[in-house]
Scaffold this active site. Structure first.
Site, PDB file in Angstrom:
ATOM      1  N   GLU A 118       0.791  -1.151  -0.053  1.00 13.28           N
ATOM      2  CA  GLU A 118       0.050   0.092   0.037  1.00 13.28           C
ATOM      3  C   GLU A 118       0.546   1.438  -0.001  1.00 13.28           C
ATOM      4  OE1 GLU A 118      -2.459  -0.828   3.131  1.00 13.28           O
ATOM      5  OE2 GLU A 118      -3.864  -2.184   2.162  1.00 13.28           O
ATOM      6  N   LYS A 141       5.482  -1.865   1.717  1.00 15.00           N
ATOM      7  CA  LYS A 141       5.048  -1.918   3.259  1.00 15.00           C
ATOM      8  C   LYS A 141       4.880  -3.338   3.592  1.00 15.00           C
ATOM      9  CE  LYS A 141       0.352  -0.811   5.384  1.00 15.00           C
ATOM     10  NZ  LYS A 141      -0.909  -0.542   5.162  1.00 15.00           N
ATOM     11  N   GLN A 142       4.537  -4.002   2.573  1.00 16.18           N
ATOM     12  CA  GLN A 142       4.056  -5.516   2.917  1.00 16.18           C
ATOM     13  C   GLN A 142       4.382  -6.376   1.595  1.00 16.18           C
ATOM     14  OE1 GLN A 142       0.026  -3.851   3.441  1.00 16.18           O
ATOM     15  NE2 GLN A 142      -0.233  -6.076   3.262  1.00 16.18           N
TER      16      GLN A 142
HETATM   17  O1  IFM Z   1      -5.800  -5.828   4.646  1.00 14.83           O
HETATM   18  C1  IFM Z   1      -4.885  -5.185   5.411  1.00 14.83           C
HETATM   19  C2  IFM Z   1      -4.042  -4.749   4.315  1.00 14.83           C
HETATM   20  O2  IFM Z   1      -3.144  -5.663   3.563  1.00 14.83           O
HETATM   21  C3  IFM Z   1      -2.740  -3.851   5.214  1.00 14.83           C
HETATM   22  N1  IFM Z   1      -3.470  -3.016   5.834  1.00 14.83           N
HETATM   23  C4  IFM Z   1      -4.420  -3.306   7.102  1.00 14.83           C
HETATM   24  C5  IFM Z   1      -5.351  -4.139   6.309  1.00 14.83           C
HETATM   25  C6  IFM Z   1      -6.394  -4.896   7.327  1.00 14.83           C
HETATM   26  O3  IFM Z   1      -5.651  -5.841   8.096  1.00 14.83           O
END
Ligand code: IFM
Length: 458
Positions: free
Chosen positions: A172, A285-286
């Site tokens: 994100e 971020k991930q």
């Molecule tokens: O769905 C996640 C997302 O991948 C990262 N932000 C938080 C969301 C809810 O856990």
């Protein structure tokens, strides 16, 4: 582990297909109870393999909210159905437009389209793991077909190829990107599966298919368009493709090295950076490409998965609680266990230690599902798919044994993994089941306990 399993068990209701599990479960008001892809990707595997009835009910929620998804597609000017990024009781988009101070816009609601392909993927996994075709006939096919239509309408046709612009992948930090590898590859998967199911219905359930075609206003022409779309969409398809660019132009973004780690050994934001200003950087971020390696492990060679893991892992800040578990698992799968135990602790203790700093808003229930998956899929080396059940255990040195039971197509397999042997027992009646343990085939007969020594000398 027990904390995670307990919270998963109390969160799901096998008797109510109209409800789902919010990102904070019922433990807090963060995200206002909204449902994300967390359910399908992080939590569903636990239920699929331990409580298939609960998994079925969780999928039922997506059918219950399909009309909402149709409205979301329509509101965006598209055909078919598109699941919202944040979902509640109606299936309409519930994601806020901006942060409460109005300073930062949430593009997730407009661009994090991949949730729709993740729902399709979950429908396919449910069928594969449970062997239950009834869900497809009753609900799954309708979802698959209407959502497949959405993708075709949303993609742009450039003649030779289909492109998908202005999206956000799981990472994100990057919005408005074109051809996000994860999203495009999952769309391709979605279309291929929709075609497979269409053909299955045409062969075995023609009356049902005719009824669905009538309800949705589709025909074989749509099926052919999905097959054609799957061939033409820009996506990393070659198992030996090597390093995958996360989206068009990612490799041109600025390299910002991570130089500081917190007390949990997790990266800190480099000086001057925060959640909202990493767009021009290569920081993640991930997981995004690594998430793809997790969801479609059989589609990429070991060398490709390893190369991508080694490239993206050092650039990932794990600012989502979903991130450590996926890195632990893919790291173990590609033979890089260096960080796996640390990621496991990060995931397992997220709310016990408050290591994301926001447990007061509610627990991170996706991490609970991720923690179970690190143990079973990661350290247990468990995979379940077209080739049946596979185990390639690699326990942390400090763990004595790892015991769990998985439900597989209506029967239970009790698994007990150690450093020098693995023990299996198939419960239920019927034919023997052949599983693969560290690359060797092992036949399980109902009721028999089979011990497999680590050196293969059975
Ligand atoms: O769905 C996640 C997302 O991948 C990262 N932000 C938080 C969301 C809810 O856990």
């Amino acid at each position: 582990m027990r904390f995670s399993v307990y919270h998963l068990l109390i969160a799901a209701n096998p008797d109510d297909p109209t409800v789902n599990i919010g990102a904070k479960s019922l433990s807090g008001e963060g995200y206002r109870g909204h449902v994300f892809w967390d359910t399908e990707i992080m939590m569903l595997p636990f239920f699929l393999f331990t409580q298939p009835a609960a998994a079925r009910a969780l999928l039922g929620y997506r059918y219950h909210t399909l009309d909402g998804a149709r409205r979301v597609a329509r509101d965006g000017g598209n055909a078919g159905a598109r699941y919202p990024w944040e979902s509640a009781d109606t299936g309409l988009e519930e994601c806020p437009i901006a942060t409460p101070d109005g300073q930062n816009r949430f593009y997730t609601r407009d661009e994090e389209l991949h949730v729709t392909a993740d729902v399709a993927y979950a429908i396919g996994r449910y069928r594969e793991v449970t062997g239950d075709a009834a869900h497809l006939l009753d609900e799954g096919a309708e979802i698959l077909f209407d959502t497949a239509r959405f993708w075709l309408d949303r993609c742009e046709d450039e003649g030779e190829r289909l492109v998908l612009t202005r999206v956000m992948g799981p990472d994100e930090f990057h919005s408005h990107v074109d051809n996000n590898a994860f999203t495009n590859r999952m769309v391709r998967w979605h279309w291929e599966y929709a075609v497979e199911v269409y053909d299955e219905l045409a062969a075995d359930h023609p009356a049902l298919l005719a009824a669905l075609e009538g309800t949705l206003g589709i025909s074989r022409t749509d099926r052919d368009a999905w097959a054609d779309g799957a061939r033409r969409i820009v996506s990393p398809n070659d198992p030996e493709c090597g390093l995958i660019e996360q989206f068009d132009g990612y490799f041109d973004r600025t390299e910002v090295p991570v130089t500081e780690w917190d007390e949990n050994d997790m990266p800190r934001y480099p000086a001057g950076y925060n959640h909202f200003n990493c767009e021009d950087t290569k920081l993640l971020k991930q997981p995004d490409v690594v998430q793809l390696m997790f969801q479609l492990p059989d589609d990429y060679s070991l060398a490709t998965r390893r190369e991508n893991f080694e490239y993206y892992e050092p650039r990932t800040l794990h600012k989502s609680s979903l991130s450590p578990s996926i890195h632990a698992i893919v790291g173990l799968q590609v033979g890089d266990p260096r960080m796996a135990e640390r990621y496991f602790s990060r995931s397992a203790f997220v709310d016990l230690d408050d290591n994301q700093g926001n447990t007061e808003d509610g627990m991170h229930i996706a991490s609970a599902g991720g923690t179970w998956q690190i143990a079973v899929v990661g350290f247990g080396g468990f995979l379940a798919g077209a080739d049946g059940l596979q185990f390639t255990p690699e326990l942390p040195t400090g763990w004595e044994r790892l015991r769990f039971t998985v439900q597989w197509r209506g029967r239970a397999v009790a698994v007990d993994l150690g450093h020098t042997d693995s023990v299996f027992r198939l419960d239920g009646a019927g034919a023997p089941e052949t599983i693969t343990v560290a690359g060797e085939q092992v036949v399980l007969r109902p009721g028999e306990t089979v011990r497999v020594p680590r050196d293969g000398s059975r």
